[in-house]
Design a protein around this motif. Sequence first.
Motif, PDB file in Angstrom:
ATOM      1  N   ASP A 159       0.590  13.156  12.559  1.00 54.40           N
ATOM      2  CA  ASP A 159       0.676  14.301  11.650  1.00 54.40           C
ATOM      3  C   ASP A 159      -0.386  13.480  10.424  1.00 54.40           C
ATOM      4  N   MET A 160       0.026  12.542  10.326  1.00 60.60           N
ATOM      5  CA  MET A 160      -0.577  12.078   9.009  1.00 60.60           C
ATOM      6  C   MET A 160      -0.793  10.188   9.274  1.00 60.60           C
ATOM      7  N   LEU A 161      -1.712   9.719   8.428  1.00 58.10           N
ATOM      8  CA  LEU A 161      -2.301   8.413   9.029  1.00 58.10           C
ATOM      9  C   LEU A 161      -1.006   7.688   8.372  1.00 58.10           C
ATOM     10  N   THR A 162      -0.727   6.576   9.006  1.00 61.03           N
ATOM     11  CA  THR A 162       0.474   5.463   8.483  1.00 61.03           C
ATOM     12  C   THR A 162      -0.475   4.502   7.673  1.00 61.03           C
ATOM     13  N   PRO A 163       0.671   3.727   6.797  1.00 64.55           N
ATOM     14  CA  PRO A 163       0.479   2.778   5.490  1.00 64.55           C
ATOM     15  C   PRO A 163      -0.515   1.995   6.730  1.00 64.55           C
ATOM     16  N   GLU A 164      -0.166   1.816   8.005  1.00 66.33           N
ATOM     17  CA  GLU A 164      -1.011   0.646   8.289  1.00 66.33           C
ATOM     18  C   GLU A 164      -2.504   0.934   8.470  1.00 66.33           C
ATOM     19  N   ASP A 165      -2.897   2.623   9.320  1.00 64.20           N
ATOM     20  CA  ASP A 165      -3.744   2.938   9.329  1.00 64.20           C
ATOM     21  C   ASP A 165      -4.729   2.632   8.218  1.00 64.20           C
ATOM     22  N   VAL A 166      -4.452   3.034   6.646  1.00 62.84           N
ATOM     23  CA  VAL A 166      -4.197   2.916   5.754  1.00 62.84           C
ATOM     24  C   VAL A 166      -4.965   1.278   6.015  1.00 62.84           C
ATOM     25  N   VAL A 167      -4.206   0.763   5.433  1.00 65.85           N
ATOM     26  CA  VAL A 167      -4.439  -0.841   5.158  1.00 65.85           C
ATOM     27  C   VAL A 167      -5.923  -1.258   6.426  1.00 65.85           C
ATOM     28  N   GLU A 168      -5.560  -0.954   7.550  1.00 66.69           N
ATOM     29  CA  GLU A 168      -6.373  -1.510   8.616  1.00 66.69           C
ATOM     30  C   GLU A 168      -8.201  -1.707   8.058  1.00 66.69           C
ATOM     31  N   LEU A 169      -7.985  -0.032   6.962  1.00 67.01           N
ATOM     32  CA  LEU A 169      -8.949   0.296   7.620  1.00 67.01           C
ATOM     33  C   LEU A 169      -9.881   0.115   5.906  1.00 67.01           C
ATOM     34  N   LEU A 170      -8.959  -0.457   4.947  1.00 65.31           N
ATOM     35  CA  LEU A 170      -9.143  -0.523   3.481  1.00 65.31           C
ATOM     36  C   LEU A 170      -9.501  -2.034   3.900  1.00 65.31           C
ATOM     37  N   ALA A 171      -8.768  -2.557   4.659  1.00 63.74           N
ATOM     38  CA  ALA A 171      -8.495  -4.552   4.528  1.00 63.74           C
ATOM     39  C   ALA A 171      -8.720  -4.560   2.634  1.00 63.74           C
ATOM     40  N   ILE A 172      -8.023  -4.407   2.508  1.00 67.34           N
ATOM     41  CA  ILE A 172      -7.570  -4.967   1.655  1.00 67.34           C
ATOM     42  C   ILE A 172      -5.872  -5.139   1.199  1.00 67.34           C
ATOM     43  N   GLU A 173      -5.562  -5.980   0.294  1.00 67.66           N
ATOM     44  CA  GLU A 173      -3.918  -6.237   0.648  1.00 67.66           C
ATOM     45  C   GLU A 173      -3.033  -5.176  -0.347  1.00 67.66           C
ATOM     46  N   LEU A 174      -2.101  -5.120   0.288  1.00 67.29           N
ATOM     47  CA  LEU A 174      -0.897  -3.659   0.014  1.00 67.29           C
ATOM     48  C   LEU A 174      -0.506  -4.110  -0.674  1.00 67.29           C
ATOM     49  N   ILE A 175       0.315  -3.445  -1.796  1.00 70.74           N
ATOM     50  CA  ILE A 175       1.148  -4.047  -3.158  1.00 70.74           C
ATOM     51  C   ILE A 175       2.004  -3.637  -3.288  1.00 70.74           C
ATOM     52  N   GLY A 176       2.010  -1.861  -2.447  1.00 74.38           N
ATOM     53  CA  GLY A 176       3.289  -0.804  -2.642  1.00 74.38           C
ATOM     54  C   GLY A 176       2.260  -0.105  -1.830  1.00 74.38           C
ATOM     55  N   VAL A 177       3.941   1.003  -1.138  1.00 73.14           N
ATOM     56  CA  VAL A 177       3.992   2.127  -0.906  1.00 73.14           C
ATOM     57  C   VAL A 177       5.137   2.915  -1.391  1.00 73.14           C
ATOM     58  N   ILE A 178       4.726   3.755  -2.254  1.00 70.97           N
ATOM     59  CA  ILE A 178       5.783   5.497  -2.199  1.00 70.97           C
ATOM     60  C   ILE A 178       6.181   6.403  -1.909  1.00 70.97           C
ATOM     61  N   PRO A 179       6.981   6.853  -1.149  1.00 71.90           N
ATOM     62  CA  PRO A 179       7.318   7.533   0.020  1.00 71.90           C
ATOM     63  C   PRO A 179       7.115   9.140  -1.156  1.00 71.90           C
ATOM     64  N   ASP A 180       6.497  10.196  -0.428  1.00 68.98           N
ATOM     65  CA  ASP A 180       6.473  11.833  -0.833  1.00 68.98           C
ATOM     66  C   ASP A 180       7.571  12.167  -2.145  1.00 68.98           C
ATOM     67  N   ASP A 181       7.769  12.801  -2.389  1.00 72.58           N
ATOM     68  CA  ASP A 181       9.358  12.759  -3.064  1.00 72.58           C
ATOM     69  C   ASP A 181       9.403  13.620  -4.460  1.00 72.58           C
ATOM     70  N   GLU A 182       9.680  15.059  -4.112  1.00 74.03           N
ATOM     71  CA  GLU A 182       9.886  16.295  -5.427  1.00 74.03           C
ATOM     72  C   GLU A 182      10.149  16.235  -6.419  1.00 74.03           C
ATOM     73  N   ASN A 183      10.793  15.057  -6.370  1.00 76.35           N
ATOM     74  CA  ASN A 183      11.316  14.378  -7.894  1.00 76.35           C
ATOM     75  C   ASN A 183      10.646  13.503  -8.688  1.00 76.35           C
ATOM     76  N   VAL A 184       9.671  13.653  -7.985  1.00 80.85           N
ATOM     77  CA  VAL A 184       8.543  12.585  -9.170  1.00 80.85           C
ATOM     78  C   VAL A 184       7.577  13.724  -9.814  1.00 80.85           C
ATOM     79  N   VAL A 185       7.526  15.134  -8.963  1.00 83.27           N
ATOM     80  CA  VAL A 185       7.468  16.466  -9.749  1.00 83.27           C
ATOM     81  C   VAL A 185       7.870  16.366 -10.895  1.00 83.27           C
TER      82      VAL A 185
END
Lengths: 230, 267
Positions: B184-210
């Motif tokens: 139901d959501m793009l995977t990090p791999e999908d995003v990296v495939e389209l944008l074709a630049i180096e990945l430096i971080g993946v941050i989880p969705d976290d309500e504690n951030v709010v």
Amino acid sequence: MENNGLIQIKGIREGLLISAENGAWDDRAAELLIMVKQRESFFKGARVCLDVSETPLRVKQITQLRDQLSDLDVTLWAILSTSETTENNARVLGLETALPVKKETIESKESNERVESTAEKAVLVNKTLRAGYKVESLDHVIIVGDVNPGAEIVSAGNIIVWGKLKGSAIAGVQGNMKSTICALELRPTQLRIGEKVFPPQQKKGKTFPEVAYIENDDCKIELWNKEKGR
Amino acid sequence: MAAIVVTITSGKGGVGKTTTTANLAVALAEDGFKVVCIDGDIGLRNLDVVLGLENRIVYDLVDIVENRCRIRQAMIRDKRLEELYLIPAAQTRDKSAVSPSDMIRVCDELRSEVDYIIIDSPAGIERGFRNTIAPADIILVVTNPEVSAVRDADRIIGLVEAEEKGPAKLIINRVNPGLTKRGDMLTPEDVVELLAIELIGVIPDDENVVISTNRGQPVALDPKSKTGQAFKNIAKRLQGQTVPFMQLEDKGDFMSKVAGLFKQGGD
């Protein structure tokens, strides 16, 4: 005010049109900046369209002038040029390359030259087109790289994408219905040949090189097959 | 010392630029570096709020640029960390109060004194964006795994390349492993495939951030937070270390189970 005649200014509907058509680019840029500085109150907050005639400008040259003008509170929003290099570079930076009125006149001129426009020349773009990037040409267009969603190709002839076509592609924009669009992976946002808009298609999984064309007024997409001689 | 200027940008608003800036700055300061963050969002400042330094602002970036104060005077020191400073944006002005060459000048002056300058960029591709890109050595593009955010990120990456500041590096924020697992959501791999630049971080969705954002306590300050750890990993990668990407699966399974329960109840 003193000026070597390198620069002319005209008020237009969209702001100021500054023509700097002759002379070495550095001289013209320098003179323009001096002029703006001297008439600071006049130029403050102005939106400027710059006509550089056939001068080819590199991205760096455009960004430098744009930033220098921006320091003086002048917005450079468009660059007019007959040089394709300049036009492309300006477009990459998100600047306009035509005035709204001028655009129409160019288009009407183009359609009168319809016969000539099928000339077998091609524009080769050796990189991936990212969102917001547009390649427009009266010749065929060849992209070696992907065309991302949000990018657009407009050609009076054929379009060949050696990569994934995910953005929009319009071939035969002046009505040449024999134009074709082909790509290693054809998953476009929109596909058009002439006035014909291809119905949207949903593709999942692996795809193969395909070619899109018009036959008997119908939109056709089929697997690339060299026997057909397309 | 010769500072590295890192600009955090995205194109689209609300994807987590400011949160990323705050947490990255905290993480670098925790690693012992002297860090200054600059809020480039003039007129809509909020990095000060996220860092919890709002009530200590006296001078701001526009005061520096217009010579009403020295840079030192506008640098607010964070009390929690030894070497973390903030130069806030002006609230009462707009983007045109600062020019790209002003930003270069301010950063050049700071370069000899600090290790990292982290700049928070405003949304959009206009003047404010160009201001924050101009002095950058490294550009980090933040996106969410959503089609609209990825589209804007693609545009930004193109503009960064055009300004000869590329290649940018990518941070994918608010990844929800439960949703990606169900397709139901793009995977990090999908995003990296389209944008074709180096990945430096993946941050989880976290309500504690709010919660932490509202309290002005960046999650990177919490040693137990997994999200905080994800930001710390980006800080390590910026320093040139190789850190494996975190497995988001475990928590995702739990989260999706919880979400699944709610869904059953709700439908």
